[in-house]
Write an enzyme that holds these catalytic residues in place. Structure first.
Site, PDB file in Angstrom:
ATOM      1  N   TYR A  34      35.748  44.664  36.614  1.00 58.79           N
ATOM      2  CA  TYR A  34      34.582  43.793  36.420  1.00 58.79           C
ATOM      3  C   TYR A  34      34.959  42.425  36.947  1.00 58.79           C
ATOM      4  O   TYR A  34      36.148  42.069  36.991  1.00 58.79           O
ATOM      5  CB  TYR A  34      34.074  43.770  34.974  1.00 58.79           C
ATOM      6  CG  TYR A  34      34.945  43.183  33.879  1.00 58.79           C
ATOM      7  CD1 TYR A  34      35.611  41.953  34.002  1.00 58.79           C
ATOM      8  CD2 TYR A  34      35.061  43.837  32.656  1.00 58.79           C
ATOM      9  CE1 TYR A  34      36.369  41.426  32.974  1.00 58.79           C
ATOM     10  CE2 TYR A  34      35.825  43.313  31.612  1.00 58.79           C
ATOM     11  CZ  TYR A  34      36.463  42.099  31.795  1.00 58.79           C
ATOM     12  OH  TYR A  34      37.216  41.575  30.773  1.00 58.79           O
ATOM     13  N   THR A  35      33.932  41.643  37.313  1.00 57.65           N
ATOM     14  CA  THR A  35      34.222  40.329  37.900  1.00 57.65           C
ATOM     15  C   THR A  35      34.701  39.334  36.840  1.00 57.65           C
ATOM     16  O   THR A  35      35.486  38.439  37.155  1.00 57.65           O
ATOM     17  CB  THR A  35      32.980  39.741  38.593  1.00 57.65           C
ATOM     18  OG1 THR A  35      31.929  39.643  37.613  1.00 57.65           O
ATOM     19  CG2 THR A  35      32.524  40.616  39.758  1.00 57.65           C
ATOM     20  N   GLU A 100      34.674  45.465  42.825  1.00 57.55           N
ATOM     21  CA  GLU A 100      34.361  44.532  41.734  1.00 57.55           C
ATOM     22  C   GLU A 100      32.924  44.777  41.292  1.00 57.55           C
ATOM     23  O   GLU A 100      32.019  44.870  42.130  1.00 57.55           O
ATOM     24  CB  GLU A 100      34.498  43.078  42.217  1.00 57.55           C
ATOM     25  CG  GLU A 100      35.930  42.619  42.397  1.00 57.55           C
ATOM     26  CD  GLU A 100      36.628  42.233  41.079  1.00 57.55           C
ATOM     27  OE1 GLU A 100      35.974  42.263  40.020  1.00 57.55           O
ATOM     28  OE2 GLU A 100      37.833  41.918  41.141  1.00 57.55           O
ATOM     29  N   HIS A 142      41.419  48.693  36.555  1.00 59.43           N
ATOM     30  CA  HIS A 142      42.426  47.653  36.763  1.00 59.43           C
ATOM     31  C   HIS A 142      43.381  47.627  35.559  1.00 59.43           C
ATOM     32  O   HIS A 142      44.591  47.461  35.708  1.00 59.43           O
ATOM     33  CB  HIS A 142      41.723  46.295  36.943  1.00 59.43           C
ATOM     34  CG  HIS A 142      42.608  45.243  37.519  1.00 59.43           C
ATOM     35  ND1 HIS A 142      42.249  43.912  37.562  1.00 59.43           N
ATOM     36  CD2 HIS A 142      43.851  45.310  38.068  1.00 59.43           C
ATOM     37  CE1 HIS A 142      43.253  43.228  38.132  1.00 59.43           C
ATOM     38  NE2 HIS A 142      44.221  44.044  38.436  1.00 59.43           N
ATOM     39  N   ASP A 152      39.935  44.863  32.426  1.00 64.46           N
ATOM     40  CA  ASP A 152      38.729  45.295  33.137  1.00 64.46           C
ATOM     41  C   ASP A 152      38.866  46.687  33.757  1.00 64.46           C
ATOM     42  O   ASP A 152      39.996  47.101  34.057  1.00 64.46           O
ATOM     43  CB  ASP A 152      38.347  44.254  34.205  1.00 64.46           C
ATOM     44  CG  ASP A 152      39.398  44.070  35.316  1.00 64.46           C
ATOM     45  OD1 ASP A 152      40.572  43.855  34.987  1.00 64.46           O
ATOM     46  OD2 ASP A 152      39.020  44.138  36.496  1.00 64.46           O
TER      47      ASP A 152
END
Ligand SMILES: [Zn+2]
Length: 249
Positions: A34-35, A100, A142, A152
């Site tokens: 995720y960003t 992302e 990640h 994330d």
């Protein structure tokens, strides 16, 4: 798929295999993130090199409405995983495609991932996996490849839905056997040097999100966690005949 070019200067060539073999530069993993930013605008600013003190990128970013930004060419090494490890490999950036997914993440209250966004993620992952023959067991978070540093794409990410679409694997329920959790986590792919509790937490964040409603179970190797891990190692081994690449170490 609505694809928009949004190029970044943050990339370099993928590293060759240290043994000079044919495996060099081969793309093996798909890493989802995720960003962690409040807006897609801010995420893109960073991914496109807008902050020289924070040099990051990814191959793609998927916005909440399902639009896909193409940021780094798939042939190149994008800078998304950082210090990372899986199955004995440490330069995950050289061996992976990074996506992302726009989401505020833990810093912004773990918002839901909209349906349109997940549908676009599924389409994009399918296309990437087909292009590079990436195995389902090599679609990772990640947090899997950097369990001490990263959370994330988080426990709200719909991994089960992706696995049902062929993207990633998902454990069966059943009864586990007694096992050394440390050894079996390593067998699955986690970095044996990382703190055990961080590894168990990363595993649960990906494969047992329900645990996060019971904080006392997070990071604890209860029988259910051991059984799910065993189920996944079995699945991974099951892919071995057609995919020697998937073999746990
Ligand atoms: Zn990340």
């Amino acid at each position: 798929m609505n694809m928009i070019d949004a190029p970044s200067p943050n990339f370099n060539p993928r590293a060759g295999d240290k043994n000079g073999g044919a495996e060099g530069k081969k793309i093996k993993y798909l890493i989802l993130h995720y960003t962690g930013t409040e807006t897609a605008f801010e995420a893109l600013r960073l991914l496109q090199g807008g902050d020289p003190s924070h040099q990051v990128s990814a191959h793609y970013m998927v916005d909440e409405d399902g639009s896909v930004m193409r940021i780094v060419d798939e042939d190149m090494r994008a800078w998304h995983a950082g210090k990372s490890y899986w199955e004995g490999e440490e330069d995950i950036n050289s061996r992976s495609i990074g996506i992302e997914i726009q989401n505020g993440g833990h810093d912004f209250g773990l918002p839901d991932f909209p349906d349109a966004q997940i549908e676009a993620v599924i389409d994009l992952c399918r296309a990437v996996m087909a292009r590079h023959n990436i195995l389902p067991c090599h679609v990772l978070a990640h947090s899997d490849v950097a369990p001490e540093r990263k959370r994330d794409p988080g426990e709200k990410f719909p991994w089960k839905r992706l696995a049902e679409a062929g993207i990633g694997i998902w454990p069966e329920s059943g009864t586990g056997e007694d096992a050394d959790i440390d050894r079996i986590l390593t067998q699955f792919g986690y970095d044996p040097r990382a703190d055990l509790k961080s590894r168990i937490t990363a595993f649960q964040r990906h494969f047992m999100p329900e645990v996060f409603t019971l904080p006392e179970k997070v990071g604890v190797a209860d029988p259910d966690t051991v059984q799910k891990l065993q189920s996944l190692v079995k699945k991974k081994l099951g892919q071995r005949p057609k995919a020697p690449d998937c073999r746990p170490k």
